[in-house]
Structure formats: structure tokens, C-alpha cells
Design an enzyme around this catalytic site. Structure first.
Site, PDB file in Angstrom:
ATOM      1  N   PRO A   1      19.965 -12.780  -8.863  1.00 14.11           N
ATOM      2  CA  PRO A   1      20.953 -11.909  -8.247  1.00 14.11           C
ATOM      3  C   PRO A   1      21.744 -12.596  -7.151  1.00 14.11           C
ATOM      4  O   PRO A   1      21.197 -12.981  -6.120  1.00 14.11           O
ATOM      5  CB  PRO A   1      20.115 -10.751  -7.685  1.00 14.11           C
ATOM      6  CG  PRO A   1      18.741 -11.303  -7.532  1.00 14.11           C
ATOM      7  CD  PRO A   1      18.585 -12.391  -8.533  1.00 14.11           C
ATOM      8  N   GLU A   2      23.027 -12.772  -7.408  1.00 22.14           N
ATOM      9  CA  GLU A   2      23.947 -13.224  -6.375  1.00 22.14           C
ATOM     10  C   GLU A   2      24.880 -12.057  -6.074  1.00 22.14           C
ATOM     11  O   GLU A   2      24.637 -10.951  -6.538  1.00 22.14           O
ATOM     12  CB  GLU A   2      24.718 -14.470  -6.845  1.00 22.14           C
ATOM     13  CG  GLU A   2      23.790 -15.639  -7.167  1.00 22.14           C
ATOM     14  CD  GLU A   2      24.549 -16.891  -7.612  1.00 22.14           C
ATOM     15  OE1 GLU A   2      25.670 -17.094  -7.152  1.00 22.14           O
ATOM     16  OE2 GLU A   2      23.995 -17.647  -8.430  1.00 22.14           O
TER      17      GLU A   2
END
Length: 272
Positions: A2-3
Site C-alpha cells: 500500500p502506497e
DNA sequence: AGAAGGACCTGCACGC
DNA sequence: TGCGTGCAGGTCCTTC
């Protein structure tokens, strides 16, 4: 992993499901607890609170809480590498690696699940204003302020992009993709990049991130469903994970090397 | 002080 | 088939 785009999508998905709901009670795993704020301190600060809004700040998910109509502390969730937030009815079996459960007045549960244990939970008190994250927002920072962040820095531009105290929200994938689109070699010293190249990078970062948010919005929406875990959308990566494949622009083989301790993908011809 | 590198942690893809 | 090994990377901590 997750960015910014994934966290944005997850936060809005969670918000859609739990906004206006209230926390009845909170449970935290005590086995090497993932809490920056001690669990014994966090649970009472969550009990009875209403969830006003869930949103993204950097890679953090921020729960704005209120108590009897007044704003109270914020609950901060960082997903780390493998963290997930699930909204489930209580009857759904609790999956392995569940480290936190918030029971909601609606009868559902908000569950924090994280196999790798890189995720973190914390409480942010209102003193000193709301939670602002460690750095600047890549989507709203101006060209001038962006360039100023890199001024005088002797580390590689890739390491600078990964440093959350400068810009927060960019991780390994979008760092590589942004540098490719801007035509910049990841090993370049950040402080020695010409202003027009930094402006170009600023533009491409915003383009990559906003494009990923648009592409991910629909397909990630089920991510928080109890039984609909699909993982993140497949972004159309131009270099990340494409070692040995031909560059989409010039046909040269994409190479991989280690920069700032991370696998780094680049086109040796397009990126100088 | 800024930069660099290792530790943390588990699942998974390999190779034999 | 099954087991060992290495790799993945966000952030924190230590070292230089």
C-alpha cells in the site's frame, strides 16, 4: 504494497462503510502488539467514540473521532506492507493475524489484519493540531516547495522520494514509475538535479499517483469487505517488476539494481 | 546532522 | 514431495 493511491482508496472505502458509526469497544492483540500507543491507553480512548470521518494522510489512515459531539483524539493506522482493514459482521470468522478489533454500534467489526506485522496503530491527541503526517503531500505541494525539498541533499533522488519526512505517500513502486516517466536515473544525487528536471518529476509524480487512484478506485473497493479480499489492483507498471522486458518507449531491456536498499527498476536509455 | 545499512516479520517462489 | 533458502519492502534503530 500500500502506497498513497492504495491507502487513499482503502481509506475512502472504509469511510463509506463506517462513517457515522460508533465504537462500542476495542480489542488489541497483546502478543508483540502493533501499537505505538500502548493498547491499555488506546482502548479507553476509542470506546464510545463516533467515527466522523476516515481519510488518508501520507500512507496513514486517519480516523477522526468525536465524543459527545466534540472532536476527540484521532486513531492512526499504518498498513505497513501487508496490513488490511476489514469491515465484517461479527459472525464472519476472524482471520489469522488479526491484531485489533473495533466493535461497532451497528453490530459490525472493524478488523486490523497484518501477517508481516509491519503495520502500526497509534492514537493522536489534539494537542498541536490534527495529525499532519511526517512530510508534505505529493498531490498538493507546489513546484517551488517540491524543488526546495531536494535542495542541498546529497542522497540519491530515489532515496529522497522514499524518505517520508520529505514527501509522504510515495513507496518503492511509484518512486520507480515516477522516475521513469520523468526520465531521471534513480541514482542521481537529489540536490544536483536541474530545476526543470525537478519540475518534470513533480508533474509526473502527480500524474502517476492520480492515475493510479482513478484506476484503483473501483477494483480496490471490495478490499475492505470481509469476504471480498482481492488485493490491490494491478497498476500498469512501465518499469516496476519488468526486469528484462523491453522498455515501452525505446525497447531497451529494463534493468534492476539496488538503490537505497531497495529493488530499483529503470530503463538505461530513457533515464539519464 | 545527514546519510547508509541492518533488523524486523511472514509468505511465497524457487531449486534440489 | 518436501525442505531449505532467499527475496519482497516500510519504517525504525544504530552506526558512521
Amino acid at each position: 504494497m500500500p502506497e498513497l493511491p492504495e491507502v487513499e482508496t482503502i481509506a475512502s472505502g472504509v469511510n463509506r462503510r463506517v462513517q457515522g458509526d460508533s465504537i462500542v469497544s476495542a480489542w488489541f492483540s497483546l502478543y508483540r502488539e502493533p501499537c505505538r500507543t500502548p493498547a491499555a491507553e488506546m482502548a479507553p480512548a476509542l470506546d464510545g467514540r463516533r467515527i466522523e470521518r476516515v481519510r488518508r494522510v501520507g500512507k496513514h489512515i486517519v480516523f477522526d473521532l468525536s465524543y459527545r459531539g466534540a472532536a476527540s483524539a484521532q486513531w492512526i493506522v499504518h498498513l505497513g506492507m501487508t496490513g488490511r482493514l476489514l469491515v465484517s459482521v461479527a459472525a464472519v470468522p476472524v482471520p489469522p493475524h488479526t491484531h485489533a478489533i473495533l466493535r461497532l454500534a451497528s453490530g459490525r467489526e472493524l478488523r486490523f489484519v497484518d501477517a508481516r506485522r509491519f503495520g502500526r496503530l497509534a492514537l493522536h491527541t489534539a494537542e498541536g493540531g490534527g495529525f499532519a503526517g511526517p512530510g508534505r503531500e505529493p498531490l498538493t505541494i507546489s513546484k517551488e516547495e517540491f524543488a526546495a525539498l531536494f535542495c542541498g541533499r546529497k542522497l540519491s533522488v530515489k532515496a529522497a522520494l522514499l524518505n517520508q519526512r520529505l514527501l509522504h505517500g510515495i513507496g518503492n513502486i511509484y518512486a520507480d514509475e515516477s522516475l521513469f516517466r520523468a526520465g531521471i536515473r534513480p541514482t542521481r544525487v537529489a540536490g544536483r538535479l536541474a530545476r526543470e528536471r525537478l519540475d518534470h518529476l513533480h508533474t509526473e509524480i502527480r500524474a502517476v499517483l492520480t492515475g493510479a487512484i482513478r484506476a484503483g478506485g473501483s477494483s480496490v473497493s471490495d478490499y475492505v469487505d470481509a469476504d471480498g479480499v482481492r488485493g490491490f489492483f494491478q497498476t500498469e507498471h512501465r518499469v516496476y517488476g519488468r526486469e528484462g522486458e523491453p522498455c515501452a518507449v525505446c525497447g531497451t531491456r529494463i534493468r534492476k539494481m539496488v538503490v537505497a536498499g531497495r529493488g530499483t527498476h529503470y530503463c538505461p536509455r530513457c533515464q539519464r
